[in-house]
Design an enzyme around this catalytic site. Sequence first.
Site, mmCIF file in Angstrom:
data_model
loop_
_atom_site.group_PDB
_atom_site.id
_atom_site.type_symbol
_atom_site.label_atom_id
_atom_site.label_comp_id
_atom_site.label_asym_id
_atom_site.label_seq_id
_atom_site.Cartn_x
_atom_site.Cartn_y
_atom_site.Cartn_z
ATOM 1 N N LYS A 1 38.181 10.579 -100.534
ATOM 2 C CA LYS A 1 38.436 11.645 -99.558
ATOM 3 C C LYS A 1 39.822 12.232 -99.776
ATOM 4 O O LYS A 1 40.680 11.593 -100.388
ATOM 5 C CB LYS A 1 38.307 11.099 -98.134
ATOM 6 C CG LYS A 1 39.318 10.000 -97.857
ATOM 7 C CD LYS A 1 39.130 9.374 -96.505
ATOM 8 C CE LYS A 1 40.104 8.258 -96.281
ATOM 9 N NZ LYS A 1 41.535 8.632 -96.356
ATOM 10 N N CYS B 1 44.312 6.628 -91.044
ATOM 11 C CA CYS B 1 42.938 6.668 -91.555
ATOM 12 C C CYS B 1 41.998 5.710 -90.834
ATOM 13 O O CYS B 1 40.828 6.032 -90.631
ATOM 14 C CB CYS B 1 42.946 6.458 -93.064
ATOM 15 S SG CYS B 1 43.697 7.875 -93.906
ATOM 16 N N ASP C 1 41.050 2.527 -97.381
ATOM 17 C CA ASP C 1 42.255 2.842 -98.165
ATOM 18 C C ASP C 1 43.110 1.617 -98.536
ATOM 19 O O ASP C 1 44.335 1.628 -98.339
ATOM 20 C CB ASP C 1 43.118 3.880 -97.421
ATOM 21 C CG ASP C 1 42.401 5.207 -97.208
ATOM 22 O OD1 ASP C 1 41.227 5.321 -97.608
ATOM 23 O OD2 ASP C 1 43.000 6.127 -96.633
ATOM 24 N N HIS D 1 51.367 10.795 -102.693
ATOM 25 C CA HIS D 1 50.707 9.480 -102.710
ATOM 26 C C HIS D 1 49.255 9.636 -103.123
ATOM 27 O O HIS D 1 48.717 10.749 -103.107
ATOM 28 C CB HIS D 1 50.783 8.834 -101.319
ATOM 29 C CG HIS D 1 49.986 9.580 -100.285
ATOM 30 N ND1 HIS D 1 50.462 10.701 -99.643
ATOM 31 C CD2 HIS D 1 48.734 9.383 -99.816
ATOM 32 C CE1 HIS D 1 49.533 11.160 -98.824
ATOM 33 N NE2 HIS D 1 48.469 10.386 -98.919
ATOM 34 N N ASP E 1 41.762 7.086 -100.555
ATOM 35 C CA ASP E 1 42.499 8.338 -100.432
ATOM 36 C C ASP E 1 42.697 8.848 -101.865
ATOM 37 O O ASP E 1 43.101 8.086 -102.743
ATOM 38 C CB ASP E 1 43.846 8.038 -99.754
ATOM 39 C CG ASP E 1 44.345 9.176 -98.880
ATOM 40 O OD1 ASP E 1 43.517 9.882 -98.261
ATOM 41 O OD2 ASP E 1 45.585 9.358 -98.803
#
Length: 216
Positions: free
Chosen positions: A114, A159, A15, A89, A54
Amino acid sequence: MLQIDQATDMLAVIDVQPTFMPGGELPVVGGDEIVPVINHLLCNRFRSAFATQDWHPRGHLSFASAHPGAAPFDVVAMPYGPQVLWPDHAIQGSLNAALHPGLHQDRLQMILRKGCNRSIDSYSAFSENDRATSTGLAEWLRARGVRRLFFCGLATDYCVAWSAEDAVASGFEAVVLEDACRGIGSPGPDGRDSLTVGRQRMIAAGVALQDTTALG
Ligand code: VGL
Ligand code: ZN
């Protein structure tokens, strides 16, 4: 010293998106500082690497804005357990959801998106937060002979931590390169912040916490 075995080690870049950096929607303090550190790992240390991104639809249920009366960092009960609520976000297709433009993406063999399911968050690269929906990552890694993953990116306590713990649970060795990560450190109900909790959880799970200076 940790000796890298190029045949069985892989770098996992978690991420690294402007949405998690200063000026982004869910800024992590110092989140932009790790980009050159990770580029060094990509260009001079690891021959194999993949990244995660993300990637949420608008109205994602991890957003506080999807829960009337709730504020970011509140915790709500979801069908799969407690869920921290975040500012909106990593919106699919938005500029801040792209991988950081300075990241050496040419070194990445795969990019895994994801968090695409509106009703389930997905911190881990291996499975969604309901712990039931696999991303297929473990099989992808095994097919390539990977045995050990080195983690870098954002955020250490969410994460990165969840991915590293799941790596061990999936039979891989996991090393988190802490100086190539930054954490959110949100306060918890017992006064312990998420970074403290995350580090303790990783150690208990058998994840090794190291700095990039330990790489041979
Ligand atoms: C993350 C919170 C929400 C992360 C993603 O990348 O650590 N944290 N979505
Ligand atoms: Zn998210």
